[in-house]
Write a protein that holds these residues in place. Structure first.
Motif, short mmCIF file in Angstrom:
data_model
loop_
_atom_site.label_atom_id
_atom_site.label_comp_id
_atom_site.label_asym_id
_atom_site.label_seq_id
_atom_site.Cartn_x
_atom_site.Cartn_y
_atom_site.Cartn_z
N GLY A 7 0.79 -1.23 0.00
CA GLY A 7 0.00 0.00 0.00
C GLY A 7 0.82 1.27 0.00
N ASN A 8 2.14 1.17 0.00
CA ASN A 8 3.00 2.37 0.02
C ASN A 8 3.60 2.54 -1.37
OD1 ASN A 8 4.74 4.47 0.45
ND2 ASN A 8 5.71 3.58 2.26
N SER A 9 3.22 3.61 -2.07
CA SER A 9 3.72 3.86 -3.42
C SER A 9 4.66 5.05 -3.47
CB SER A 9 2.54 4.11 -4.37
OG SER A 9 1.72 2.96 -4.47
N GLN A 304 -5.12 -16.52 -1.08
CA GLN A 304 -6.50 -16.21 -1.44
C GLN A 304 -6.51 -15.09 -2.45
OE1 GLN A 304 -8.39 -13.89 2.04
NE2 GLN A 304 -6.65 -14.95 2.99
N PRO A 305 -7.63 -14.83 -3.10
CA PRO A 305 -7.67 -13.74 -4.08
C PRO A 305 -7.62 -12.37 -3.40
CG PRO A 305 -9.82 -14.79 -3.89
CD PRO A 305 -8.88 -15.61 -3.08
N TYR A 306 -6.63 -11.59 -3.74
CA TYR A 306 -6.48 -10.25 -3.19
C TYR A 306 -6.77 -9.16 -4.23
CZ TYR A 306 -4.21 -12.39 0.86
OH TYR A 306 -3.97 -13.13 1.99
N THR A 310 -9.35 -4.78 -5.12
CA THR A 310 -8.55 -3.56 -5.16
C THR A 310 -9.13 -2.46 -6.03
OG1 THR A 310 -7.19 -4.38 -7.00
CG2 THR A 310 -6.44 -4.86 -4.74
N GLY A 311 -10.29 -2.66 -6.62
CA GLY A 311 -10.86 -1.61 -7.44
C GLY A 311 -12.26 -1.95 -7.89
N SER A 312 -12.99 -0.93 -8.35
CA SER A 312 -14.35 -1.13 -8.82
C SER A 312 -14.34 -1.89 -10.14
CB SER A 312 -15.04 0.22 -9.01
OG SER A 312 -16.29 0.05 -9.63
#
Length: 554
Positions: A7-9, A304-306, A310-312
């Motif tokens: 989560g850190n970009s 598991q599916p991650y 992460t988005g619409s």
């Protein structure tokens, strides 16, 4: 132990906080040294695009801060030609990831807010004596957000010019998620307005601009040239199909093995490959970086599916159900591990999207990948497949969304499946007819193709029965190709054969039902179910006549 940068970009932040960093700076060096002046990088969401731009930004941005330690042990630091660009240029940073809304006025306000934030980095220009009084007044209007709407289109051109005048250095322009406002405008009904702005904004700032050193943009897909990039004939596009920058985004096998070792993860490489590898880009195969980091950060949880969360997916799901019967048949095959050879056009016009462009959207968005490609004059010939289990889960979610919308009553869905498996033909017919009617109404189809509706139904079965059955359509069994087989995963379970017919006249329904059941028997469609050791085999002829559905068991 080093922490994972999930989560850190922000490159500087993760380096200063001792986070694990997979070295992608060779790709940064490539951007700096290749002749392309403007490059568009297209990759699926959560593939490291923002971090890539951030790494480039901190390397080239002129600053009084000493940033040597950020790069000293990385590949780019060993490249003298690339190091010549270290901290040399003013950098204009724009991120459009939050520029969206359901109305033009909302999106416009958010867009101007981002442009003002980009200008605030250069507020010192307002008092710089090397600029004219008029120039400094223009900067003040930018900072106050009081520039006339038509003048915002010239911001990149004018800001790079003022920076060049003040510093003697050409600017680097970095634009992250350039296409988010376009997607939002597409669904919100103001596509032409948004594309019109960006056509002028990018054209004025990036084409033949003597104050521009380099520009890099990131997004998911390349919107059609006639929309966004009509004036940028020098634009270099790096998509998932191009054999360049293949390792700049996503993790390679050695990189994942290194992360696994650093984190002492109990997840084996074999398991990680099955879940998160499989994206074929150029000659390389890479992992989804977000999913790998998410999995490694949870050592006690099973893979598991991650990525699916992460988005619409609403826009993509909406488009899938506009596909024809052939597209839906392909989708079924791909969801069950198959490969299809199809044409992929170069660019993707969003309004008026056709089937080829819908496939391109799914490819660039990361739902499909291309195992092999061949260049064509108007695009690519690609062998499409689904990358891994992570993405299969995402596709199941898309299909389930349609099922839920078209058939919102869970009890009705359970009744349909139970009736089909247990031989309750009248209930099966009633519930299937209701589903078809609701699906047609939901999508407001004109002259609907019954075969398309049937394949949508089979896709729904595939999702709803995923725990207990395999569902195949148009598959060889016995002496022919059966429309659909529902195969139990456990020996002794119920298997189902569905043969679909379409007629235009009510008087032909009975004959069509008889023919469907005759075909099932004479062509020995039950062979695959017998091989799977099905305990009971249900045979159904299904006939549609307009919105009416009839079912007969045999």
């Amino acid at each position: 132990m080093h922490r994972l940068p999930l989560g850190n970009s922000d490159f500087r932040d993760l380096r200063q906080n001792d986070a694990l960093y997979v070295d992608k700076t060779a790709g940064i060096a490539q951007v700096l040294l290749e002749p392309a002046k403007v490059t568009l990088f297209c990759r699926p969401r959560r593939f490291g695009k923002t971090l890539f731009l951030s790494t480039l930004r901190y390397f080239v941005e002129a600053s009084e801060e000493d940033r040597d330690a950020l790069y000293a042990d990385l590949a780019i630091w060993k490249n003298p030609s690339a190091r010549a660009h270290f901290q040399q240029y003013p950098v204009i940073w724009l991120s459009f990831k939050e520029v969206k809304g359901d109305a033009w006025e909302v999106a416009w306000e958010m867009l101007i807010g981002e442009l003002v934030r980009a200008c605030e980095v250069f507020d010192w220009l307002e008092t710089d004596s090397r600029l004219s009084v008029r120039d400094r007044a223009k900067v003040r209007r930018w900072l106050d957000g009081e520039t006339a709407p038509a003048q915002w289109k010239n911001l990149l051109r004018d800001l790079t010019a003022l920076l060049y005048k003040a510093t003697g250095k050409r600017a680097v322009v970095l634009i992250d998620e350039y296409d988010t406002p376009i997607h939002s405008a597409w669904t919100g009904g103001f596509y032409d307005k948004m594309v019109g702005f960006f056509r002028s904004f990018l054209g004025a700032g990036l084409k033949d601009n003597p104050a521009l050193h380099k520009a890099a943009l990131t997004g998911i897909l390349r919107v059609a040239r006639e929309g966004m990039f009509s004036s940028l004939n020098h634009l270099t596009v790096v998509s998932v199909l191009d054999p360049v920058h293949t390792e700049s985004f996503g993790f390679t096998d050695p990189e994942v093995a290194w992360l696994q070792k650093q984190t002492q993860s109990p997840h084996t490489m074999e398991v990680l490959r099955g879940w998160y590898n499989g994206y074929h880009i150029g000659g390389d195969t890479v992992y989804n970086p977000w999913s790998i980091l998410a999995c490694l950060s949870r050592p006690t949880a099973p893979p598991q599916p991650y990525w699916v969360n992460t988005g619409s997916t609403d826009q993509i799901a909406d488009q899938i159900w506009r596909g024809d019967a052939g597209f839906l048949r392909d989708l079924q095959a791909l969801m069950q591990g198959g490969t299809v050879q199809r044409h992929i056009p170069d660019a993707t016009p969003l309004p008026g999207m056709k089937i080829g462009e819908l496939r391109a959207l799914l490819l660039h968005a990361g739902y499909y990948t291309a195992r092999s490609v061949a260049r064509l004059p108007d695009g690519w010939d690609a062998a499409l497949t689904v990358p891994n289990r992570d993405v299969v889960a995402a596709l199941y979610t898309l299909v389930r969304r349609w099922v839920d919308l078209a058939q919102p009553q869970e009890s009705a869905v359970r009744n349909l499946l139970s009736a089909m498996l247990n031989g309750h033909t009248e209930v099966f017919e009633r519930e299937l007819g209701a589903l078809v009617a609701r699906a047609l109404s939901f999508h407001d189809l004109v002259n609907p193709d019954p075969e398309r509706v049937f394949h949508a139904f089979v896709l729904g079965l595939l999702v709803l029965l995923e725990q207990t059955h395999l569902v195949w359509s148009n598959v060889e069994s016995g002496d022919g190709r059966v429309d659909a087989l529902v195969i139990p995963k456990v020996p002794g379970g119920v298997g189902v054969i569905l043969e679909f017919k379409k007629v235009d006249d009510d008087r032909d329904i009975d004959a069509a039902l008889t023919e469907a059941l005759r075909q099932i028997g004479e062509n020995r469609y039950a062979v695959k179910l017998t091989e799977a050791e099905a305990g009971t085999i249900r045979r159904y002829g299904v006939v549609s006549c307009g919105k009416r559905v009839r079912v007969r068991a045999g």
